[in-house]
Design a protein around this motif. Sequence first.
Motif, PDB file in Angstrom:
ATOM      1  N   LYS A 127       0.771  -1.141   0.139  1.00 40.11           N
ATOM      2  CA  LYS A 127       0.032  -0.166  -0.423  1.00 40.11           C
ATOM      3  C   LYS A 127       0.570   1.408   0.067  1.00 40.11           C
ATOM      4  O   LYS A 127       0.774   2.244  -0.950  1.00 40.11           O
ATOM      5  N   GLU A 128       2.196   1.201   0.839  1.00 40.37           N
ATOM      6  CA  GLU A 128       2.937   2.339   0.806  1.00 40.37           C
ATOM      7  C   GLU A 128       3.547   3.123  -0.546  1.00 40.37           C
ATOM      8  O   GLU A 128       3.622   3.942  -0.946  1.00 40.37           O
ATOM      9  N   ALA A 129       3.938   1.270  -0.855  1.00 39.27           N
ATOM     10  CA  ALA A 129       4.328   1.711  -2.478  1.00 39.27           C
ATOM     11  C   ALA A 129       4.046   2.239  -3.491  1.00 39.27           C
ATOM     12  O   ALA A 129       3.752   2.774  -4.018  1.00 39.27           O
ATOM     13  N   LEU A 130       2.357   1.600  -3.521  1.00 37.63           N
ATOM     14  CA  LEU A 130       1.229   1.991  -4.402  1.00 37.63           C
ATOM     15  C   LEU A 130       1.347   3.637  -4.547  1.00 37.63           C
ATOM     16  O   LEU A 130       1.499   4.289  -5.312  1.00 37.63           O
ATOM     17  N   GLU A 131       0.905   4.201  -2.345  1.00 44.97           N
ATOM     18  CA  GLU A 131       0.865   5.573  -2.798  1.00 44.97           C
ATOM     19  C   GLU A 131       1.664   6.078  -2.931  1.00 44.97           C
ATOM     20  O   GLU A 131       1.626   7.536  -3.900  1.00 44.97           O
ATOM     21  N   LYS A 132       3.200   5.802  -2.553  1.00 41.50           N
ATOM     22  CA  LYS A 132       4.381   6.504  -3.752  1.00 41.50           C
ATOM     23  C   LYS A 132       4.450   7.039  -4.737  1.00 41.50           C
ATOM     24  O   LYS A 132       4.476   7.721  -5.583  1.00 41.50           O
ATOM     25  N   THR A 133       4.413   5.544  -5.647  1.00 46.06           N
ATOM     26  CA  THR A 133       3.821   5.463  -6.949  1.00 46.06           C
ATOM     27  C   THR A 133       3.521   6.521  -7.354  1.00 46.06           C
ATOM     28  O   THR A 133       3.107   7.827  -8.311  1.00 46.06           O
ATOM     29  N   TYR A 134       2.487   6.529  -6.718  1.00 41.79           N
ATOM     30  CA  TYR A 134       0.852   7.082  -7.013  1.00 41.79           C
ATOM     31  C   TYR A 134       1.266   8.923  -6.859  1.00 41.79           C
ATOM     32  O   TYR A 134       0.545   9.533  -8.121  1.00 41.79           O
ATOM     33  N   LYS A 135       1.901   9.295  -5.726  1.00 43.45           N
ATOM     34  CA  LYS A 135       2.467  10.519  -5.643  1.00 43.45           C
ATOM     35  C   LYS A 135       3.329  10.717  -6.840  1.00 43.45           C
ATOM     36  O   LYS A 135       3.137  12.398  -7.388  1.00 43.45           O
ATOM     37  N   SER A 136       4.049  10.160  -7.044  1.00 44.50           N
ATOM     38  CA  SER A 136       5.441  10.572  -7.625  1.00 44.50           C
ATOM     39  C   SER A 136       4.431  10.629  -9.341  1.00 44.50           C
ATOM     40  O   SER A 136       4.765  11.939 -10.086  1.00 44.50           O
ATOM     41  N   ILE A 137       2.839  10.552  -9.426  1.00 46.27           N
ATOM     42  CA  ILE A 137       2.720  10.294 -11.302  1.00 46.27           C
ATOM     43  C   ILE A 137       1.847  11.811 -10.898  1.00 46.27           C
ATOM     44  O   ILE A 137       1.922  12.567 -11.574  1.00 46.27           O
ATOM     45  N   VAL A 138       1.583  11.672  -9.655  1.00 45.26           N
ATOM     46  CA  VAL A 138       0.809  13.053  -9.619  1.00 45.26           C
ATOM     47  C   VAL A 138       1.853  14.443  -9.771  1.00 45.26           C
ATOM     48  O   VAL A 138       1.477  15.532 -10.034  1.00 45.26           O
ATOM     49  N   THR A 139       2.482  14.358  -8.571  1.00 48.35           N
ATOM     50  CA  THR A 139       3.712  14.970  -9.253  1.00 48.35           C
ATOM     51  C   THR A 139       4.323  15.640  -9.939  1.00 48.35           C
ATOM     52  O   THR A 139       4.539  16.632 -11.235  1.00 48.35           O
ATOM     53  N   GLU A 140       4.652  14.215 -10.962  1.00 45.61           N
ATOM     54  CA  GLU A 140       5.230  14.835 -12.641  1.00 45.61           C
ATOM     55  C   GLU A 140       3.903  14.963 -12.832  1.00 45.61           C
ATOM     56  O   GLU A 140       4.417  16.055 -14.555  1.00 45.61           O
TER      57      GLU A 140
END
Length: 176
Positions: A129-142
């Motif tokens: 879950k933490e890895a998925l949230e980190k990925t989503y946050k990275s995509i949104v930031t990008e």
Amino acid sequence: MLSILIVEDEKHTREGLLKYIPWQKIGIDKTYDAENGLQALEIANDFCPNIILTDVRMPKMNGIELSRKIRKKFPDCKIIFLSSYTDKEYLKSAIEINAVNYIEKPVDLNEVNSILKNTVYICMEEQKKEALEKTYKSIVTENFLKLNEMISFEIIQKDINLELIKNKLNEVKFDY
């Protein structure tokens, strides 16, 4: 993989757990042990344990006090208590600390194995879950940075196309 810290003042119990639980098979690749709470706290400071399996009554620092200190420093650490005592106060403390489980001594290796498997599963799900949230946050930031670049480019052009900018902001549900 995960790590565990076994805290037990009874050498026979501690060594038995280390020897007879199939750590690698259940998803734990690093095992550490301590004979009391003070020693455990020092060891835990050197690495962030995913799981602590601790006796309740021990010399120098008991398992309840250790768990409170661990919970402050490592809030995601899963705590499992071992005890020969089914004292109501110990059980209340385990609940307050949000322990995963409370195992009575003498330990049943099948019970310990089952509880550890469940605890490993919980840890792995939290890590996913933490890895998925980190990925989503990275995509949104990008995407936000790309959008910001595009808007900036549109603004510095002489012929500003406000309609295009509004459409792009609507595409990403950006309030303007």
